[in-house]
Design an enzyme around this catalytic site. Structure first.
Site, short mmCIF file in Angstrom:
data_model
loop_
_atom_site.label_atom_id
_atom_site.label_comp_id
_atom_site.label_asym_id
_atom_site.label_seq_id
_atom_site.Cartn_x
_atom_site.Cartn_y
_atom_site.Cartn_z
N GLU A 15 45.42 40.44 40.06
CA GLU A 15 45.48 42.52 40.25
C GLU A 15 46.45 41.87 41.31
O GLU A 15 46.32 41.56 42.25
CB GLU A 15 44.30 42.91 40.32
CG GLU A 15 43.75 43.65 38.76
CD GLU A 15 42.89 44.35 39.33
OE1 GLU A 15 42.46 45.47 38.62
OE2 GLU A 15 42.24 44.13 40.49
N HIS A 52 44.78 40.13 44.23
CA HIS A 52 42.52 40.45 43.96
C HIS A 52 43.10 39.09 42.59
O HIS A 52 43.16 39.45 41.12
CB HIS A 52 42.34 41.60 42.57
CG HIS A 52 40.58 41.35 42.56
ND1 HIS A 52 40.40 41.94 41.56
CD2 HIS A 52 40.14 40.52 42.83
CE1 HIS A 52 39.49 42.03 41.43
NE2 HIS A 52 38.90 40.92 42.18
N ASN A 101 37.62 45.96 38.02
CA ASN A 101 36.62 46.60 38.92
C ASN A 101 36.42 47.66 38.55
O ASN A 101 34.41 48.08 38.62
CB ASN A 101 36.14 45.76 39.78
CG ASN A 101 35.79 44.66 40.13
OD1 ASN A 101 35.18 43.89 38.95
ND2 ASN A 101 36.32 43.97 40.73
N SER A 148 37.53 42.13 46.50
CA SER A 148 37.92 43.14 45.08
C SER A 148 37.13 43.85 45.34
O SER A 148 37.21 45.39 44.59
CB SER A 148 36.04 42.04 44.09
OG SER A 148 36.48 40.42 44.51
#
Ligand code: 3H9
Length: 689
Positions: free
Chosen positions: A437, A425, A475, A404
């Site tokens: 991702e 991800h 994120n 992450s």
């Protein structure tokens, strides 16, 4: 010709062939009208089977036409002409009968479906209501409550369930067309059933409507179409057929041109384009027939389940036999959960579990096509895993890291054949969350990148390519959300007010509730790592809460207090005191819902623009997909940057600058100012090879 007629004795078989999904374009509607007249005039025909070529029955109106003015013949006329034909029409349904497709089938006297077929009225998912009699005919056939479920929820049902509801007359295991012709022969000997337009509608009482209205509104969270669809069904149950169809059509046309419908169409096409990025056109992915996951914690187990759900055999590798057992138990729990929720049967769960081999021996990976590492977020630990994989796996096996926050370039440093290394991800729970991702490193080869997209398709996920930076696309934006949420607390808002405003905006939960659910410790750990890198992350209240052991629901308190066995968040005096202390000396102001949402969402737009400028995301629509599928951003707003465009980029710049003048946000970045001048986001997508 899109529509052809063949004859089986006295039965005419009308076949629609309008790839890819037999959508009801204007030309097809026109042809269908002509075919109805032709067959009515043909004395040799006693009944008509309506079938489709290709992968599916009619999947609905042609969504491409929705941005333009409607052109006749309109679908209600087509459905009415089939329903009013003297000869019975029998819909032979394979694949999906959706939206206008099901409405055409409802105009038929009978419906025969392949056992694998599904039927539904998904219009609300496109921000509209059925516009060709669906809300008026369906309740007449299957009753009001079942019709309400199907229409306001928009989900399709299987042929078996449809038979139980009376929506289809026969379910066919094999050779649908022959069975439909045989059904038609028999039907032509019987009197025709009363057309749905002439049938009465079973009554329901006022309590049903008030109860259902509340339930639909709560679920819709700001989306207008479900409640408008409910109003159509209510009208169908209280007025005559013609009044109700006129009301439905008016509602359909009104919503068709709405901002929400445009946003939902934007997402509809974006999702379908996601797995085929233009820059990878012509690049063949590698074959993936087997997979392995390193690490059986929450994320690893979720990835194993996702791979098994897609039918791949999986090896789960853990450190030692005890960890292997724990990992397998985690996977087992996921499948048990799916059985409990009725998603799969116990037999299917057992089969999925039997396709997972647990081992502590990397030697088991000698012939695996794809290995996904999902161990603890620690560079040294991850590198050690890839050192072992380098030795154990085939030279052409794809090696992926699920990280992450770490830098995949650093994780893969020194790896043999670095062109096969890539970041994938997943989002937790990995067997549920749709977003993937895909993070190529500086050395990832195009075919390995293409394999990432092919894998996403296989897993039923929405892939988005993300460049390398702290937090990738999703994120990184989330960090801004959290910073803004804390800034609000320090300037007069409460956690309850912030969370309430974000729910009102359409998110499933606010930033503080979400942190309490996931745990404040994870972000605190990342902030610690950032400080070690010399950065200065802003979380004065969050840091203080973690330091006094308030890390969320798992510690019975975080941003809110919780009672044992009661997950409802309650405002906390302790947290209020921490906020007051942190806010001392800062100016305070009153915040309403709109101002709170602006102070959170618009800085996210600003960050997303920087992400585009840096080429971390290639297209604005990629940011939209990330936010919708990874973070619960309301679909009906079209995603973060679609929302921004609709809201007005110049206005966003002005609001951001106002917030910045009070120290409540960063000023609008240059990219956003440029976008405001151009009226669109400039993206680097075109320059990516
Ligand atoms: C409606 O019917 C309103 C009525 O009440 C009208 C009243 C007047 N139109 O999903 P896929 C394209 S609203 C145009 O990857 P799958 C799609 O863009 C409509 N195009 O396939 C893609 O194109 P491309 C209600 C459509 O096999 C290609 O087909 N109906 C439409 O995974 C393949 O799509 C719906 O909402 C369309 N309606 O799944 C049904 N549908 O290859 C929506 C698809 O160029 N469709 N395309 O990217 C679906 O749910 C799925 O496509 C389906 C097939 C399950 C049918």
């Amino acid at each position: 010709m899109t529509v052809t007629i063949t004859h089986e004795g006295t039965i005419a078989v009308v076949t629609i062939d309008n790839p890819p999904v037999n959508a009801l374009s204007q030309a097809l509607r026109q042809e269908l009208m002509e075919v109805v007249s032709t067959l009515e005039a043909d004395a040799t025909v006693s009944a008509v089977v309506l079938a489709c070529a290709g992968r599916t029955f009619i999947a609905g109106a042609d969504v491409n036409e929705f941005g333009k003015p409607p052109v006749p013949p309109h679908l209600p006329e087509v459905v009415a002409s089939i329903e009013n034909a003297k000869k019975p029409w029998i819909a032979a349904i394979h694949g999906s009968a959706l939206g206008g497709g099901l409405e055409v089938a409802l105009g038929c006297a009978y419906r025969v479906a392949a056992a694998s077929a599904s039927l539904g009225l998904p219009e609300v998912k496109l921000g509209i209501v059925p516009g060709a009699g669906g809300t008026v005919r369906l309740p007449r056939l299957i009753g009001v409550p079942a019709a309400v479920d199907m229409i306001t929820g928009g989900s399709a049902i299987g042929a078996g369930k449809a038979k139980g509801l009376g929506l289809v007359d026969a379910v066919v295991e094999r050779d649908l067309l022959s069975a439909a012709v045989a059904f038609a022969q028999e039907a032509s000997q019987r009197p025709r059933p009363q057309p749905l337009s002439e049938r009465s509608i079973p009554m329901v009482d006022d309590v049903f409507w008030s109860h259902t209205e509340k339930a639909v509104a709560a679920k819709a969270r700001g989306e207008v179409a479900p409640l408008r669809a409910l109003a159509c069904i209510r009208m169908a149950s209280e007025a005559d057929f013609f009044t109700a169809t006129a009301f439905e059509r008016e509602t359909f046309l009104d919503l068709r041109g709405s901002v929400q419908a445009a946003a939902l169409r934007h997402v509809f096409f974006a999702e379908r384009a996601a797995s085929r990025p233009p820059e990878l056109a012509g690049v063949a992915p590698r074959d993936i027939h087997s997979a392995a996951v390193i690490g059986g914690g929450t994320m690893g187990a979720g990835i194993v389940a996702a791979l098994r759900d897609a039918g791949l055999p999986v090896v789960l590798v853990e450190r030692d036999p005890a960890a292997v057992e724990r990992g397998l138990a985690n996977v087992g729990q996921i499948f048990e959960g799916s059985v409990k929720r009725g998603r799969i049967t116990a037999d299917v769960a057992a089969k999925r579990m039997s396709g997972v081999i647990g081992t502590a021996d990397y030697g088991a990976l000698a012939d695996t096509d794809l290995v996904i590492e999902a161990v603890f977020e620690d560079l040294t630990v991850k590198r050690a895993v890839f050192a072992q994989l380098s030795k154990a796996c085939r030279a052409d096996a794809i090696l992926a890291t699920n990280t992450s926050y770490l830098d995949p370039d650093e994780i893969g440093e020194g790896l043999a054949q670095p062109e096969r290394f890539i970041g994938l991800h997943f989002f937790s729970p990995a067997h549920v969350m749709k977003l993937l991702e895909i993070v190529p490193t500086g050395t990832t080869s195009p075919d390995v990148l293409a394999t990432g997209f092919a894998l996403a398709r296989l897993l039923g996920k929405i892939p988005v390519r993300a460049g390398i930076c702290d937090g990738f696309i999703g994120n990184r934006i989330l960090k801004v959300t959290r910073v803004q949420a804390e800034r609000l607390l320090l300037s007069g808002a409460t956690p309850t007010a912030v969370d309430g405003a974000m729910r009102a905006f359409g998110l499933p939960m606010g930033p503080f509730e979400a942190q309490d659910l996931g745990g404040l410790d994870i972000a605190a750990f990342q902030r610690k790592a950032a400080r070690e890198r010399g950065e200065m992350p802003f979380a004065p209240v969050g840091d203080r809460l973690v330091s006094i052991g308030r890390i969320g629901q798992k510690s019975n308190g975080g941003w809110y207090d919780y009672q044992l066995d009661d997950r409802r968040p309650r405002p906390s005096h302790t947290v209020a005191a921490v906020i007051a202390e942190a806010a001392a000396g800062r100016s305070q102001q009153a915040w309403d819902k709109t101002a709170i949402a602006d102070a959170i969402i618009l800085p996210m737009v600003n960050e997303a623009t920087r992400i585009l400028e840096e080429g971390i995301a290639l297209r604005a629509v990629d940011v939209d997909l990330v936010k919708i599928h990874g973070y619960g951003f309301p679909r009906w707003r079209g995603g973060l940057l679609h929302y921004a465009s609709v809201r007005g980029l110049s206005e966003i710049v002005a609001v951001l600058d106002r917030l910045a003048s009070k120290g409540l946000a960063d000023p609008a970045c240059d990219g956003l100012r440029l976008a405001a001048r151009l009226g669109r986001f400039a993206t680097p997508a075109s320059s990516v090879g």
